[in-house]
Design an enzyme around this catalytic site. Structure first.
Site: not given
Ligand code: A2P
Length: 278
Positions: A74, A44, A107, A137, A49, A237, A186, A232-233
């Site tokens: 979007k 997505d 969007h 939204n 972005y 994770r 979150g 996540s980056t």
């Molecule tokens: P990061 O990219 O540093 O891993 P959302 O998916 O609600 O938008 O938020 C994802 C946020 O939570 C990102 O900032 C990501 O940061 C972090 N995140 C994603 N997966 C995990 C995980 N398994 N444990 C902790 N933090 C996570």
């Protein structure tokens, strides 16, 4: 992988990978490659972005059949304001290096969104550039105001344990749309001291199932029947957020997570966006 059938019969993988706030270049490219390697088949992105080029390159280099991957992008507020939606899709396709997207979304319902929706309908009905069209939204008023030749297949909105957003979820489902949730863990606040991911209820459930709080939350969304887009980056994770198909929360545990609601949005709300793009 679980799939959800959209109201136009297209199947969408219930667990997708979001790339908001990821930089064009190696950060996005690597993350999407890791996600595809881990088994995600739903990505997505969005014009705003600013990473569509890297997303498209990663898809191409993955060697995975394009038809197996569900890709969303979007149209951004400026193009909605300017009545430029049709050109915006062509520009996105060019950056992605693809000849179609699976899902194209409005969007935000900012000034000009009714015309943007009619443009999406035209492109959906008359071209092969989009397999499904939807919104993001949108509230009940915005849904009521758009043309009805084609029903949106999804409404993408924020939801997480501190912001259930249950009213808009129920309203969207009642209208026949699937609901996609952004910031499911979150959002950018997931790393902060008041992070959802250190909530004791989630940690306790994690201990029971030998899962992380993030995995518990992803599973909770899926059992609510929602399409979930964690991002996540980090490779580990990305992989672990996908490892949520081998356990089931009980009804009581689902209710314990529902009860964490604080009605606290992490992202922008519609009133703010409308004011910025009037
Ligand atoms: P990061 O990219 O540093 O891993 P959302 O998916 O609600 O938008 O938020 C994802 C946020 O939570 C990102 O900032 C990501 O940061 C972090 N995140 C994603 N997966 C995990 C995980 N398994 N444990 C902790 N933090 C996570």
């Amino acid at each position: 992988m679980n799939y959800i059938e959209l109201n136009n019969k297209v199947l969408i993988p219930q667990l997708g990978f979001g790339v908001f706030r990821m930089d064009e270049g190696s950060q996005t490219y690597d993350a999407v490659r890791w996600a595809l390697d881990a088994g995600y088949r739903h990505i997505d992105t969005a014009k705003v972005y600013d990473n569509e080029k890297s997303v498209g390159q990663a898809i191409k280099d993955s060697g995975i059949d394009r038809k197996e991957i569900f890709l969303t992008t979007k149209v951004w507020n400026k193009d909605i304001n300017d009545g430029n939606t049709k050109q915006a899709l062509d520009d996105s396709l060019e950056r992605l290096g693809l000849d179609y997207v699976d899902l194209y979304l409005i969007h935000w319902p900012v000034r000009g969104y009714e015309k943007a929706w009619m443009d999406l309908e035209d492109m959906y009905l008359e071209t092969n550039k989009i397999r499904a069209i939807g919104v993001s939204n949108f509230g009940a008023a915005e849904l009521a105001a758009i043309d009805k030749r084609v029903k949106p297949v999804v409404n993408q909105i924020e939801s997480n344990p501190y912001f259930l957003n249950q009213h808009d979820i129920a309203m969207s489902m009642k209208e026949g749309m699937a609901v996609e949730v952004y910031s499911p863990l979150g959002g950018s606040k997931a790393g902060g001291s008041d992070s959802i991911l250190v909530n004791p209820v989630l940690l306790e459930l994690g201990e029971k199932y030998n899962k992380s709080a993030a995995q518990i939350v992803a599973r909770w969304h899926m059992q609510r029947g929602l399409i979930v887009l964690p991002k996540s980056t980090h490779k580990e994770r990305i992989e672990s957020n996908f490892d949520v198909f081998d356990f089931t929360l009980t009804g009581k545990e689902m209710a314990m997570i529902d009860a964490l609601d604080q009605n606290r949005r992490t992202g922008r709300d519609l009133a703010y966006m409308r004011d910025q793009w009037k």
